[in-house]
Design an enzyme around this catalytic site. Structure first.
Site, short mmCIF file in Angstrom:
data_model
loop_
_atom_site.label_atom_id
_atom_site.label_comp_id
_atom_site.label_asym_id
_atom_site.label_seq_id
_atom_site.Cartn_x
_atom_site.Cartn_y
_atom_site.Cartn_z
N TYR A 88 -15.56 -2.63 -2.61
CA TYR A 88 -14.94 -2.38 -3.91
C TYR A 88 -15.33 -1.01 -4.43
O TYR A 88 -16.49 -0.60 -4.28
CB TYR A 88 -15.36 -3.45 -4.93
CG TYR A 88 -14.24 -4.43 -5.20
CD1 TYR A 88 -13.06 -3.99 -5.77
CD2 TYR A 88 -14.36 -5.77 -4.85
CE1 TYR A 88 -12.02 -4.87 -5.99
CE2 TYR A 88 -13.33 -6.66 -5.07
CZ TYR A 88 -12.15 -6.21 -5.64
OH TYR A 88 -11.12 -7.06 -5.86
N GLU B 242 -13.67 0.53 -7.65
CA GLU B 242 -12.82 0.89 -8.79
C GLU B 242 -13.39 2.12 -9.49
O GLU B 242 -14.61 2.25 -9.63
CB GLU B 242 -12.69 -0.30 -9.75
CG GLU B 242 -11.68 -1.29 -9.22
CD GLU B 242 -11.69 -2.61 -9.95
OE1 GLU B 242 -12.55 -2.83 -10.80
OE2 GLU B 242 -10.81 -3.44 -9.65
N ASP C 92 10.17 12.02 -7.02
CA ASP C 92 9.71 10.98 -6.09
C ASP C 92 10.17 11.43 -4.70
O ASP C 92 11.35 11.33 -4.36
CB ASP C 92 10.36 9.64 -6.49
CG ASP C 92 9.94 8.51 -5.57
OD1 ASP C 92 9.45 8.79 -4.47
OD2 ASP C 92 10.15 7.34 -5.95
N THR D 55 5.36 7.96 -0.99
CA THR D 55 4.68 7.03 -0.12
C THR D 55 4.14 7.85 1.04
O THR D 55 4.51 9.02 1.22
CB THR D 55 5.65 5.95 0.43
OG1 THR D 55 6.79 6.59 0.99
CG2 THR D 55 6.09 4.99 -0.66
N LYS E 134 6.54 6.95 5.36
CA LYS E 134 7.93 7.18 5.80
C LYS E 134 7.95 8.44 6.68
O LYS E 134 7.30 8.43 7.72
CB LYS E 134 8.84 7.30 4.57
CG LYS E 134 8.88 6.00 3.73
CD LYS E 134 9.91 6.08 2.64
CE LYS E 134 10.07 4.78 1.89
NZ LYS E 134 9.18 4.64 0.74
N ARG F 126 0.70 2.76 5.44
CA ARG F 126 1.49 2.27 4.30
C ARG F 126 0.71 2.54 3.02
O ARG F 126 -0.45 2.13 2.89
CB ARG F 126 1.70 0.77 4.49
CG ARG F 126 2.70 0.13 3.60
CD ARG F 126 3.20 -1.13 4.25
NE ARG F 126 4.10 -0.79 5.33
CZ ARG F 126 5.41 -0.55 5.17
NH1 ARG F 126 5.97 -0.65 3.99
NH2 ARG F 126 6.17 -0.23 6.19
N1 DSN Z 1 12.15 0.39 0.75
C1 DSN Z 1 12.23 1.81 0.78
C2 DSN Z 1 13.43 2.28 1.52
O1 DSN Z 1 13.82 1.62 2.46
O2 DSN Z 1 13.99 3.31 1.20
C3 DSN Z 1 12.21 2.39 -0.56
O3 DSN Z 1 11.32 1.72 -1.36
#
Ligand code: DSN
Length: 479
Positions: free
Chosen positions: A66, A68, A243, A272, A275, A281
């Site tokens: 932990y 925080e 974003d 994120t 991707k 993730r």
């Molecule tokens: N789920 C993602 C996507 O497929 O674009 C976005 O959150």
């Protein structure tokens, strides 16, 4: 994808055997997942394959700690190693993107966006509101004061891209908490070109006066001019938030530069990490120094304890993304998307906006007489993994849809070339041309059911296997 050293391959085999001794179904599902990922054409634009070192970094005892708080300021003892992990990941994020500040704790993209929303509200509203209420900190506020503050917050407005134009749920969509937190007005795309109409956006922003102007998308196949978005934000006194979850890899790989580089123009940038950036993730927030203190309150304001094993894996992925190899990868992602788009266009396919200049294409499947759901399912039967997606002004709504979204990040990681992507387009067109919608019991064209002509699934899988075998996933890894 380069050969990973033999020790790591053999470590994975051993680990799976140990797991199998405790819960064989989990070991088997893990082996099967790799087999399935190896055997399919993964074209989901938001997915990728992280490197084995990134995957391995997730599986350590940092998971048990932990922590925080923030670096050097934790609510638990014994966080010296977590401090190292978080500092290294943040340093890599700042260096890679040229950001003044990086917060690497968010567990996902929505968490990153919530942290950003809170930080912007706090930065732009809370201080003056506190002063007005005669309070020094939030701890001095009475219940009545909170009521007043809630009203002030509740009157705030965000402007983000419409969902059916390619925007994201977390940009103020009514079924997402962002749509409950804020009054929202969306901007769409030009009905003729499918492109963002910046003049209309400017006029709408002047009328609506958002506190936050959000740029970024999950299904828009074009680049965004963030310099123009900045101008619009300045004209209406809005904070510019980008974003970049989908295209962070293209920013990291220096494909999006100048007006297309969000970091150079936005106040706050969220992303994120899994991707096109090809990490574990998770999420991150990058910002100017002005927002740093408020973003640091992400935990405990929005987040639970940081996932230190994931921050460690982010650090490894961010180190990988600073290599020349990653820049080449990012260029290939963009080039391959062009090849995929051209592959569809030359075979009569219709693409939203007529093409792409990022990592994805949005195929309008109405020209095949199909809904997005039928196309997605038929392609899956043939071993092609995509996702159905709304197109602007979609006649079939958000569930059945009229489009299929296809991205190049994952297969480019496997080493697919432009020629391979042209073949992928050929296979997809063949499947869709051989898919027939089944009429519903009402006599109207059905939206879900379909038949795929005999033999098409098999011949597609065979052709896909040839491509996939030329570009093995995690070569040398045998479980
Ligand atoms: N789920 C993602 C996507 O497929 O674009 C976005 O959150």
């Amino acid at each position: 994808m380069s050969q990973v050293n033999a020790e790591l391959n053999s470590a994975y085999k051993t680990i799976l055997n140990v797991i199998g001794g405790i819960e064989p179904r989990i070991a088997e599902a893990t082996r099967q997942e790799l087999a399935d990922q190896r055997a399919s054409l993964k074209l989901i634009a938001s997915e990728n394959y992280a490197s084995l070192p990134v995957l391995a970094t997730m599986g350590t005892w940092f998971s048990d700690k932990y922590a925080e708080g923030t670096v050097g300021h934790r609510f638990y003892a014994g966080c010296q190693n977590v401090d190292t992990v978080e500092s290294v990941a943040a340093e890599h994020a700042r260096n890679l993107f040229g950001a003044e500040y990086a917060y690497v704790q968010p567990h996902s993209g929505i968490d990153a966006n919530l942290v950003a929303y809170w930080a912007i509200l706090a930065n732009r509203i809370e201080s003056p509101a506190l002063e007005q209420l005669g309070a020094k900190t939030v701890n001095d506020l009475t219940e009545q004061d909170w009521e007043t503050l809630r009203k002030t917050f509740g009157e705030q407005r965000v402007m983000g891209m419409a969902l059916d134009a390619g925007g994201h749920l977390t940009h103020g969509f009514r079924h997402n908490i962002s749509g409950k937190m804020f009054h929202q007005r969306s901007y769409g795309t030009d009905p003729e070109t499918g492109l963002i109409d910046y003049d209309k956006l400017r006029r709408d922003a002047k009328e609506f006066k958002p506190l936050i102007l959000i740029a970024g998308y999950s299904a828009y196949p074009r680049r965004v001019n963030f310099a123009t978005m900045r101008e619009i934000a300045d004209e209406v006194g809005a904070v510019l938030m980008v974003d970049m979850a989908h295209f962070a890899g293209l920013v990291a790989g220096k494909i999006f530069q100048g007006d297309e580089n969000p970091i150079a123009h936005a106040d706050v940038v969220t992303t994120t990490t899994h991707k096109s950036l090809r990490g574990p993730r998770g999420g991150m927030v990058l910002s100017t120094k002005e927002f740093a203190a408020d973003i640091d309150r992400g935990c405990p304001m929005v987040l639970g304890g940081p996932l230190s094993h994931m921050m460690a894996a982010k650090a490894v992925a961010l180190a990988e993304a600073q290599t020349a190899d990653f820049q080449t990868y990012a260029q290939n992602v963009a080039d391959n998307a062009q090849s995929l788009a051209e592959g569809f266009l030359k075979r009569g396919g219709k693409l939203v906006t007529g093409g792409t200049d990022n990592h994805l294409v949005l195929l309008d499947v109405t020209t095949f007489g199909l809904t997005g759901r039928q196309a997605e399912s038929a392609l899956l039967d043939a071993g092609v993994v995509t996702n159905r997606n709304s197109i602007p002004q979609d006649p079939n709504g958000a569930w059945y849809t009229s489009g299929v979204r296809l991205g190049t990040p994952a297969l480019t990681t496997r080493g697919f070339t432009g020629e391979d992507f042209d073949r992928v387009a050929e296979l997809i067109v063949d499947v869709l041309e051989n898919t027939t919608p089944v009429t519903a019991s009402t006599g109207k064209p059905g939206k879900a059911k379909y038949t795929l002509a005999d033999g098409v699934a098999d011949r597609t899988k065979q052709a896909a296997n040839e491509l996939l075998n030329n570009h093995p996933l995690y070569p040398g890894l045998e479980l």
